[in-house]
Motif scaffolding. Sequence first.
Motif, PDB file in Angstrom:
ATOM      1  N   ARG A 189      -0.006  -2.407 -10.098  1.00 35.96           N
ATOM      2  CA  ARG A 189      -1.293  -1.898 -10.558  1.00 35.96           C
ATOM      3  C   ARG A 189      -2.172  -1.520  -9.372  1.00 35.96           C
ATOM      4  O   ARG A 189      -2.203  -2.230  -8.370  1.00 35.96           O
ATOM      5  N   LEU A 190      -2.878  -0.416  -9.530  1.00 37.11           N
ATOM      6  CA  LEU A 190      -3.800  -0.009  -8.472  1.00 37.11           C
ATOM      7  C   LEU A 190      -4.997  -0.960  -8.433  1.00 37.11           C
ATOM      8  O   LEU A 190      -5.659  -1.149  -9.449  1.00 37.11           O
ATOM      9  N   LEU A 212      -3.719   3.712  -0.831  1.00 34.69           N
ATOM     10  CA  LEU A 212      -3.955   3.020  -2.099  1.00 34.69           C
ATOM     11  C   LEU A 212      -3.291   1.652  -2.069  1.00 34.69           C
ATOM     12  O   LEU A 212      -2.154   1.524  -1.604  1.00 34.69           O
ATOM     13  N   SER A 227      -1.948   5.635 -12.750  1.00 41.67           N
ATOM     14  CA  SER A 227      -0.843   5.311 -11.858  1.00 41.67           C
ATOM     15  C   SER A 227      -1.108   5.901 -10.484  1.00 41.67           C
ATOM     16  O   SER A 227      -1.903   6.824 -10.323  1.00 41.67           O
ATOM     17  N   VAL A 228      -0.377   5.369  -9.511  1.00 42.10           N
ATOM     18  CA  VAL A 228      -0.531   5.875  -8.150  1.00 42.10           C
ATOM     19  C   VAL A 228      -0.189   7.356  -8.114  1.00 42.10           C
ATOM     20  O   VAL A 228      -0.918   8.173  -7.552  1.00 42.10           O
ATOM     21  N   GLY A 243      -8.394   1.072  -2.742  1.00 45.21           N
ATOM     22  CA  GLY A 243      -7.870   2.018  -1.770  1.00 45.21           C
ATOM     23  C   GLY A 243      -8.976   2.648  -0.951  1.00 45.21           C
ATOM     24  O   GLY A 243     -10.163   2.359  -1.146  1.00 45.21           O
ATOM     25  N   LEU A 275      -9.986   6.463  -9.043  1.00 43.58           N
ATOM     26  CA  LEU A 275      -9.627   5.258  -8.295  1.00 43.58           C
ATOM     27  C   LEU A 275     -10.538   4.105  -8.705  1.00 43.58           C
ATOM     28  O   LEU A 275     -10.093   2.985  -8.942  1.00 43.58           O
ATOM     29  N   VAL A 315      -1.811  -1.711  -4.018  1.00 40.17           N
ATOM     30  CA  VAL A 315      -1.165  -1.981  -5.303  1.00 40.17           C
ATOM     31  C   VAL A 315      -0.800  -3.457  -5.374  1.00 40.17           C
ATOM     32  O   VAL A 315      -0.335  -4.031  -4.393  1.00 40.17           O
ATOM     33  N   SER A 341       0.821  -1.207   0.000  1.00 39.25           N
ATOM     34  CA  SER A 341       0.000   0.000   0.000  1.00 39.25           C
ATOM     35  C   SER A 341       0.855   1.256   0.000  1.00 39.25           C
ATOM     36  O   SER A 341       2.014   1.248   0.413  1.00 39.25           O
TER      37      SER A 341
END
Length: 474
Positions: free
Chosen positions: A359-360, A353, A387-388, A363, A375, A355, A339
């Motif tokens: 990849r997300l 978030l 992306s984050v 979250g 998100l 991961v 995370s």
Amino acid sequence: MTPLRIVVIGGGMAAARLAERLGGRSDVSLTILGEERHVPYNRALLIAALCQPSLLSSLALHTQRWFDSRNINLQLAVRAVSIDRRRQNVVLHNGMQVPYDALVLATGAIPVVPLISGARGCRDYRIGTIWRIRDVQRLRAMVRHARRIAVIGGGALGVEVAAALAGRCGQVTLTHDAPQLLNSLANAAVSAATAEQLRRHGVEIHLGRPVREIRRRANELTLIVSGGTAIDVDGVVLAAGARPATRLAAAAKLEVDEAGVVVTDTFASPDDPNIFAIGDCAATGSRGQALAAWRHADALAEVFGAAPGGRTYVPVATLRVRAPGVDLLAVGRWQAGASVLLDDAARRTYAHLTVEEGRLVGGILFGDTRRAGRLLHAASRPWSAVSVSSLLFESTVRMPAPRDDDLACVCRGVPVGEVRRLIRAGCAVDEICRQTGAASGCGSCRTLLQALIDEGAADAEPACHGVDAAQAHR
Ligand SMILES: Cc1cc2nc3c(=O)[nH]c(=O)nc-3n(C[C@H](O)[C@H](O)[C@H](O)COP(=O)(O)OP(=O)(O)OC[C@H]3O[C@@H](n4cnc5c(N)ncnc54)[C@H](O)[C@@H]3O)c2cc1C
């Protein structure tokens, strides 16, 4: 060909979805046995209906006429009391028997009544849980007379109920046996911020102190909290979680465990290939999530020969906690592996978030949920490139307006263009929801629907379920 007789026990959210997928087919005869008096409705919006009574009448997922028009035999106010597996019959509380070729258990979950002396086994209208429409009606009636109400349990449900009651009755007290509110949904900072907001709205909070006893007297209840503190109240709401409703399955000698009715990949019981379980009662590890219940129903419909749904996204769970000053949204697999944490103590905003393989996948956003659309988009479209860092640091102030082919409601897959068409035809939010099914999942997209209706809303950031168009079409 004789139609396959599919009988569903439980008339909740999973059953409604199965009806959507199987209703009207000539090779299937579908019967739904529901113990409540209401057509299947959106349970996730019950607390919102506590604050907004008019919502109660629009919780239904479909009307009785909708079921009739698809030849679905929806029987309400009937309780299945046993399953005769040898004869393939469901026995109802009135002695009637309903034969089946395939039986689907969709009995949901039942609220936990905590092990508190005085809370169990009583038929005292002043003490109750909140799980069904009738609970909301009872609580609303109670609020009219009660000056002081205690909520036992400080998870998402308890926080929302306490917030909904604050300002509606003289004093609201929230007790939670853990040291912080919201359990696994929050870190210490979020929990503290939530507690502060609730206190600001007049809620008295007792953390880390389990209630030991509820003493009942004619005109008053007294909660005895560990350490001996006594709290006098007029009513108590138990919000201590839920467990799968497996009694029928266990009595029929189907394997059940703490997580629910044990099922195979095709939702069949390993003990009986003609009995299936979906939704909150099935041991799939995703209890308490309406979207999971729908996903089960979709998959089971395909087992019964329905065409695949053809969705262009992966449905993900969403859980929203809304209280004055508290806006928390959990999306996707918020408890997954690695995370990334952004904790802005000064602004009291927090983003956690999760991961997996870069990849997300989900979250939790607290305080500032403007990035919720992105998100959700990332978590529901594994192939997307959100992306984050873009999610955390790119400005969201000038987000482009949602495009017609973005999703207004991810739960039901309703495109923005469809909503705009109905707005042009003069429909208000309730009518749009009725016609498209939007807001019948987690309900968060009602905000976006209203924003699209409001003048100039095309420039607004999607509140939850809108999709970041720039990311979506890169
Ligand atoms: C207050 C509240 C807020 C929630 N908020 C969210 C949220 O924000 N996001 C989210 O994803 N999920 C949320 N949920 C969870 C979500 O509502 C459930 O995951 C979903 O309803 C599960 O669907 P189901 O069909 O399995 O069970 P249910 O919808 O609970 O339906 C089960 C039905 O079966 C009936 N039944 C049980 N036994 C029998 C019997 N023997 N005979 C006949 N009928 C029977 C029950 O009476 C009930 O009507 C919330 C739930 C509650 C209570």
